[in-house]
Motif scaffolding. Sequence first.
Motif, mmCIF file in Angstrom:
data_model
loop_
_atom_site.group_PDB
_atom_site.id
_atom_site.type_symbol
_atom_site.label_atom_id
_atom_site.label_comp_id
_atom_site.label_asym_id
_atom_site.label_seq_id
_atom_site.Cartn_x
_atom_site.Cartn_y
_atom_site.Cartn_z
ATOM 1 N N MET A 304 45.205 55.113 41.454
ATOM 2 C CA MET A 304 45.932 53.885 41.786
ATOM 3 C C MET A 304 45.132 53.023 42.749
ATOM 4 O O MET A 304 45.098 51.780 42.628
ATOM 5 C CB MET A 304 47.286 54.251 42.407
ATOM 6 N N VAL A 305 44.484 53.641 43.697
ATOM 7 C CA VAL A 305 43.621 52.914 44.632
ATOM 8 C C VAL A 305 42.472 52.247 43.878
ATOM 9 O O VAL A 305 42.142 51.073 44.125
ATOM 10 C CB VAL A 305 43.089 53.861 45.726
ATOM 11 N N GLU A 306 41.888 52.973 42.967
ATOM 12 C CA GLU A 306 40.795 52.404 42.168
ATOM 13 C C GLU A 306 41.279 51.206 41.365
ATOM 14 O O GLU A 306 40.586 50.189 41.259
ATOM 15 C CB GLU A 306 40.226 53.483 41.247
ATOM 16 N N TYR A 307 42.470 51.322 40.794
ATOM 17 C CA TYR A 307 43.048 50.218 40.021
ATOM 18 C C TYR A 307 43.241 48.986 40.915
ATOM 19 O O TYR A 307 42.851 47.866 40.549
ATOM 20 C CB TYR A 307 44.391 50.646 39.429
ATOM 21 N N ALA A 308 43.853 49.199 42.088
ATOM 22 C CA ALA A 308 44.114 48.073 42.990
ATOM 23 C C ALA A 308 42.818 47.409 43.428
ATOM 24 O O ALA A 308 42.717 46.162 43.486
ATOM 25 C CB ALA A 308 44.906 48.556 44.204
ATOM 26 N N ASN A 309 41.819 48.212 43.724
ATOM 27 C CA ASN A 309 40.545 47.662 44.189
ATOM 28 C C ASN A 309 39.798 46.904 43.104
ATOM 29 O O ASN A 309 38.940 46.062 43.399
ATOM 30 C CB ASN A 309 39.652 48.783 44.732
ATOM 31 N N SER A 310 40.111 47.196 41.855
ATOM 32 C CA SER A 310 39.409 46.542 40.747
ATOM 33 C C SER A 310 40.024 45.209 40.355
ATOM 34 O O SER A 310 39.458 44.484 39.525
ATOM 35 C CB SER A 310 39.396 47.468 39.522
ATOM 36 N N MET A 311 41.154 44.862 40.935
ATOM 37 C CA MET A 311 41.874 43.667 40.504
ATOM 38 C C MET A 311 41.146 42.396 40.928
ATOM 39 O O MET A 311 40.651 42.276 42.055
ATOM 40 C CB MET A 311 43.297 43.665 41.062
ATOM 41 N N ASP A 312 41.118 41.457 40.002
ATOM 42 C CA ASP A 312 40.538 40.140 40.261
ATOM 43 C C ASP A 312 41.640 39.244 40.814
ATOM 44 O O ASP A 312 42.686 39.077 40.187
ATOM 45 C CB ASP A 312 39.976 39.572 38.956
ATOM 46 N N ILE A 313 41.403 38.669 41.979
ATOM 47 C CA ILE A 313 42.411 37.852 42.650
ATOM 48 C C ILE A 313 41.867 36.443 42.806
ATOM 49 O O ILE A 313 40.710 36.245 43.187
ATOM 50 C CB ILE A 313 42.756 38.434 44.036
ATOM 51 N N GLY A 314 42.696 35.447 42.505
ATOM 52 C CA GLY A 314 42.217 34.079 42.628
ATOM 53 C C GLY A 314 43.250 33.074 42.162
ATOM 54 O O GLY A 314 44.410 33.426 41.882
#
Length: 483
Positions: A304-314
């Motif tokens: 889950m941490v890996e998923y959150a860290n991979s998210m593109d935000i903008g």
Amino acid sequence: MPTTYGNYINGTWVDSESGETFDVLNPSDTDEVVGRYQDSTTTDAEAAIEAAVAAQDEWATTPGPERGAILKQAGRLLEERKKETTTMLVREEGKTQSEAAGEVQRAIDIFAYYAQKARDLGGVVKSPSSPKKEIYTKREPLGTVGLITPWNYPIAIPAWKLAPALVTGNTVVVKPASAAPNVTRILVECLDEAGLPAGVVNVVTGSGSDVGKPLTEHEMIDGVSFTGSTAVGITVARTATEGLKRVQCEMGGKNPTVVMPSADIDEAVETLGVGAFGTTGQSCTAASRAIVHEQVYDEFVNAMVEYANSMDIGPGRNDPDMGPHVSNSELESTLEYVEIGQDEGATLETGGQRLTDPEYANGYYVSPAVFSDVDNDMQIAQEEIFGPVLSVIKASNFEEALALANDVEYGLAASIVTQDLTEADEFVDRIEAGVAKVNEKTTGLELHVPFGGFKNSSTNTYREQGDAGLDFFTTTKTIYRNY
């Protein structure tokens, strides 16, 4: 210079008698004023109510198929304006391009669905107890209704309230949320162009105290449909029922997803990630609690941490994985809960930080947060955060997981990820939620089935959407006829 938009009263766009306006900013770039709207008064709301009441008799006697035809045409017009409406929704609320386009399409589909339902409106025939007698029922509109809608789905929710209200013959006053009122304006423009008579729909922008309050108190309002926070919803319900008005309130949620040992962890993480962080967590059905069996707990947290860290935000216009919060107050609330979670002793595995790099400097951005070592009695596990914050809670077995899932004051949506059919069936039967899902995210709703919650997620009166939407906006008359 930003465009100034009026209230829509009796078929005309007019300014508030206050002469005051308020600005709505782009949450991705607060230097941009998306639009300027009327800061309306109680007098404006009362004028809208009077216009709706004056139009009610004629609209109620308009044949159902004719009402449905107007709704169908409005849906076609909205389809033609889908790109424009999607862009406005992105600019106004901060949704990603994909999320906004999906929401606009849902509004189009809702209008098409209820346009067809208009042909099926009617009652039932019952067998009488004596000869030469008929007994049957007919549905009639409530009359004039007030709709108070939220900013997080600012076109879909107005659509799913407006459509059943209109096809059943009610006249309407809508108060859209001040954070995102423009797409409701587009919706009403489509209805106007489709031929909706003046006064049937009216829209007034402004504060809840000045505009929303009359919609719950006015003696000529026959029903109130509200979506928003639990605290405000309870006040709306109490006020409306004091005047013997029909009321439905859909409110907050603290939605769990249970993850069992038989689950595919990648599937579970995807389910939780989309459910928790989609729409920036700003959904009443967002998954905010992952209740995970101890056998797979560590594996799940790491993934889950890996998923959150991979998210593109903008910015939503770039169609990232996650956009900004709708406002600074919502962002500050999320940041406060992240601090509370750490103070309570939960482990912040990742995220929960305001993003301040140059590309984020003028927006309300936060990184998606994942907490582990969460106890179910912590604030972050009990209170609705309305942001991208996921609390991961450990359970030793199915019974404990189910108990933890039910141990909140809310009961809106819940899901389980499992390959065990017995667990799935037990969960569906025993979960205290109005929406129960198996191997699916808590967010996302079909438009033709009822939607609503248990406990403090709903007034537990009438459901929304599908045939349930028609039920709320109609009352039943029973006819006895001898011949």
